[in-house]
Design a protein around this motif. Structure first.
Motif, PDB file in Angstrom:
ATOM      1  N   LEU A 215       0.823  -1.213   0.000  1.00  0.00           N
ATOM      2  CA  LEU A 215       0.000   0.000   0.000  1.00  0.00           C
ATOM      3  C   LEU A 215       0.852   1.256   0.000  1.00  0.00           C
ATOM      4  N   VAL A 216       1.816   1.326   0.911  1.00  0.00           N
ATOM      5  CA  VAL A 216       2.636   2.536   1.021  1.00  0.00           C
ATOM      6  C   VAL A 216       3.524   2.695  -0.206  1.00  0.00           C
ATOM      7  N   LEU A 217       4.111   1.596  -0.692  1.00  0.00           N
ATOM      8  CA  LEU A 217       4.977   1.680  -1.865  1.00  0.00           C
ATOM      9  C   LEU A 217       4.186   2.095  -3.095  1.00  0.00           C
ATOM     10  N   LEU A 218       2.988   1.523  -3.276  1.00  0.00           N
ATOM     11  CA  LEU A 218       2.151   1.927  -4.402  1.00  0.00           C
ATOM     12  C   LEU A 218       1.791   3.404  -4.300  1.00  0.00           C
ATOM     13  N   GLY A 219       1.412   3.847  -3.091  1.00  0.00           N
ATOM     14  CA  GLY A 219       1.032   5.244  -2.900  1.00  0.00           C
ATOM     15  C   GLY A 219       2.165   6.203  -3.204  1.00  0.00           C
ATOM     16  N   THR A 220       3.365   5.876  -2.729  1.00  0.00           N
ATOM     17  CA  THR A 220       4.483   6.791  -2.951  1.00  0.00           C
ATOM     18  C   THR A 220       4.956   6.762  -4.400  1.00  0.00           C
ATOM     19  N   MET A 221       4.865   5.611  -5.082  1.00  0.00           N
ATOM     20  CA  MET A 221       5.253   5.558  -6.496  1.00  0.00           C
ATOM     21  C   MET A 221       4.276   6.336  -7.362  1.00  0.00           C
ATOM     22  N   VAL A 222       2.995   6.206  -7.069  1.00  0.00           N
ATOM     23  CA  VAL A 222       1.982   6.936  -7.836  1.00  0.00           C
ATOM     24  C   VAL A 222       2.130   8.436  -7.608  1.00  0.00           C
ATOM     25  N   ALA A 223       2.204   8.836  -6.332  1.00  0.00           N
ATOM     26  CA  ALA A 223       2.287  10.261  -6.019  1.00  0.00           C
ATOM     27  C   ALA A 223       3.568  10.882  -6.553  1.00  0.00           C
ATOM     28  N   THR A 224       4.658  10.118  -6.505  1.00  0.00           N
ATOM     29  CA  THR A 224       5.939  10.621  -7.002  1.00  0.00           C
ATOM     30  C   THR A 224       5.903  10.840  -8.504  1.00  0.00           C
ATOM     31  N   ASN A 225       5.264   9.951  -9.224  1.00  0.00           N
ATOM     32  CA  ASN A 225       5.248  10.026 -10.688  1.00  0.00           C
ATOM     33  C   ASN A 225       4.268  11.065 -11.210  1.00  0.00           C
ATOM     34  N   PHE A 226       3.254  11.401 -10.420  1.00  0.00           N
ATOM     35  CA  PHE A 226       2.238  12.353 -10.864  1.00  0.00           C
ATOM     36  C   PHE A 226       2.518  13.719 -10.252  1.00  0.00           C
ATOM     37  N   SER A 227       2.849  14.680 -11.098  1.00  0.00           N
ATOM     38  CA  SER A 227       3.149  16.033 -10.633  1.00  0.00           C
ATOM     39  C   SER A 227       1.932  16.928 -10.893  1.00  0.00           C
ATOM     40  N   ALA A 228       2.151  18.249 -10.796  1.00  0.00           N
ATOM     41  CA  ALA A 228       1.057  19.179 -11.048  1.00  0.00           C
ATOM     42  C   ALA A 228       0.514  19.043 -12.467  1.00  0.00           C
TER      43      ALA A 228
END
Length: 491
Positions: free
Chosen positions: A72-85
């Protein structure tokens, strides 16, 4: 240059501008805006404090969260990291201009990249876990036994990431200026300080958990926005039927501007496939997984998340033509906040900008942490002729340095910074042959890897300077062909 920082690209398009242009927002809402952003920033800081690491933590603890991130945490941080403004504002503008033709390029293309999690991600995790590898260039040094190649690899990662890093405080500065009346550069500094505080103290664990929160905020706000917009127009099917009758080209493969030919589609698919796993902040997350099975789960879930996330702003952009039909060019990048302001007022627009803030903050914190680890473990030891990897203190200091560098670029950004930023994706993709062949070839030669990187970057510069025609493709096709051919030719 004037004493005022010039507006460039997405920042100008999304947040309105100076020189007579009105901001997107109706103003007078600082009474609403300030508490919303105050609470949001406070929550992010509290999460960072609650998940902080010890000050004298080991590099594996500070930079990799002890290699214990679950699914869960790894998926969340990978998604959030890859998606910028860009995910919040840029894709909605593209949907407005080009229609649903842009969705497969982003949703399917980015999701297709998840195959690389299986191809290289699990091997990267295995070698990193067995040999104690912390950074991407460190992995290359282990595979090729070459400090020189590792140094080149590190320099390329840093050089092609810093311009993209600088765009994050720029976007934040324009957003806070438009909403709260905070001077542009003061807004840049405010957001940067908040990011640095929880990154400096917390390391990867704090970044991962704040990314999870910020990614959730982004997705929820986009979903709420889509619901508000489609209900305003009588439902999703009804709204799209109206658009189909008015602008049928928005439902065609070439898109509203007719530019998405099969060659461009292929180019984008190749770009995401080769580039995304080479983003240093994504690459390093392969080391943080609890197990190879965790990475396998991420591979299955990531395409689903990409599909859901990208369809929302693109659909909002398409449907936005019913309310605001006359935006041209870069003006379309403002469609999301303009549309929500028109339909629901300043409060809803504030929440949407909060989603954009979440996206850019979750990208910048990861970039700061990863680049500082690369400098600490791959650049500094060569300069000092002794290892400095036993302490994370220098990495923390480099976080501050990178933040100041980003603020300096944000204060007086060059006019071509966005054009440079778009080239960073291809510049990082050049590293892919060195990684995949290093992981799979039984015997790896240093010279082909170095030539592959150098020749690929030279061809990229030639395309950037328009010395070579693209032939209907994006430069990535020819750049990657050069990089692969140069690597394999000696074999």
């Amino acid at each position: 240059q004037t004493h005022q920082p010039p507006q460039t690209g997405a920042a100008r398009g999304v947040f309105g501008g100076r020189g007579g242009k009105k901001p997107v927002f109706s103003g007078g809402g600082s009474f609403v805006f300030a508490p919303v952003f105050g609470v949001y920033f406070l929550v992010v800081l509290l999460i960072g404090i609650a998940t902080r690491t010890r000050w004298k933590s080991t590099p594996e603890t500070y930079f990799l969260a002890d290699r214990k991130l679950g699914t869960l945490v790894l998926l969340g941080t990978m998604v959030a990291t890859n998606f910028s403004a860009f995910t919040v504002f840029g894709t909605s503008g593209a949907g407005y201009r080009d229609g649903y033709a842009f969705f497969p390029i982003m949703g399917f293309g980015t999701g297709f990249m998840a195959i690389t999690f299986w191809i290289i991600g699990r091997k990267i995790w295995s070698i990193g876990s067995d040999r104690g590898v912390v950074t991407p260039p460190e992995l290359i040094r282990q595979l090729y036994s070459s400090p020189a190649l590792s140094f080149i690899f590190a320099i390329v990662m840093i050089v092609f990431t810093i311009p993209y890093l600088a765009l994050q405080p720029m976007a934040a500065g324009y957003a806070l200026e438009a909403l709260l009346g905070i001077p542009y550069f003061a807004g840049c500094v405010l957001v940067t300080v908040i990011i640095v505080l929880y990154t400096l103290r917390g390391g990867m664990r704090a970044v991962a958990w704040t990314d999870l929160f910020q990614g959730a905020v982004m997705c929820i706000m986009l979903l709420v926005s889509l619901i508000v917009v489609v209900q305003h127009h009588g439902g999703f099917a009804t709204a799209n039927q109206k658009i189909l009758s008015l602008s049928p080209e928005l439902f065609s493969r070439p898109g509203g501007t007719g530019k998405y030919s099969p060659a461009i589609w292929l180019s984008f698919m190749l770009l995401w496939f080769f580039c995304d796993p080479m983003f240093p902040q994504l690459f390093q997350r392969f080391f943080t997984a609890r197990s190879s099975r965790t990475i396998s789960r991420i591979m299955l879930l990531y395409p689903l998340v990409c599909t859901v996330v990208f369809i929302m702003p693109i659909a909002i952009g398409v449907i936005g033509r019913l309310t605001i039909p006359d935006l041209v060019g870069k003006e379309a990048d403002r469609i999301l906040p303009m549309l929500l302001t028109s339909i629901s007022g300043d409060v809803m627009s504030t929440l949407i900008i909060a989603a954009g803030m979440a996206a850019l903050m979750s990208t910048m914190d990861s970039q700061l942490l990863t680049l500082s680890s690369i400098f600490t473990r791959d650049i500094l030891p060569l300069l000092r002729r002794k290892s400095s990897g036993e302490s994370s203190m220098i990495g923390r200091l480099f976080v501050i340095f990178l933040s100041l560098a980003g603020l300096a670029m944000a204060y007086r950004p060059p006019a071509t910074i966005l054009q440079i930023a778009t080239q960073t994706f291809t510049g990082l993709a050049v590293l892919f042959p060195t990684v995949i062949f290093g992981l799979y070839f039984r015997r790896c030669y240093v010279q082909p890897a170095i030539l592959s990187i150098l020749c690929g970057e030279i061809v990229l510069v030639a395309f950037y300077l328009k010395w070579i025609p693209t032939g209907g493709f994006l430069p990535v096709v020819w750049v990657m062909l050069t990089a692969f051919t140069t690597y394999l030719l000696p074999y």
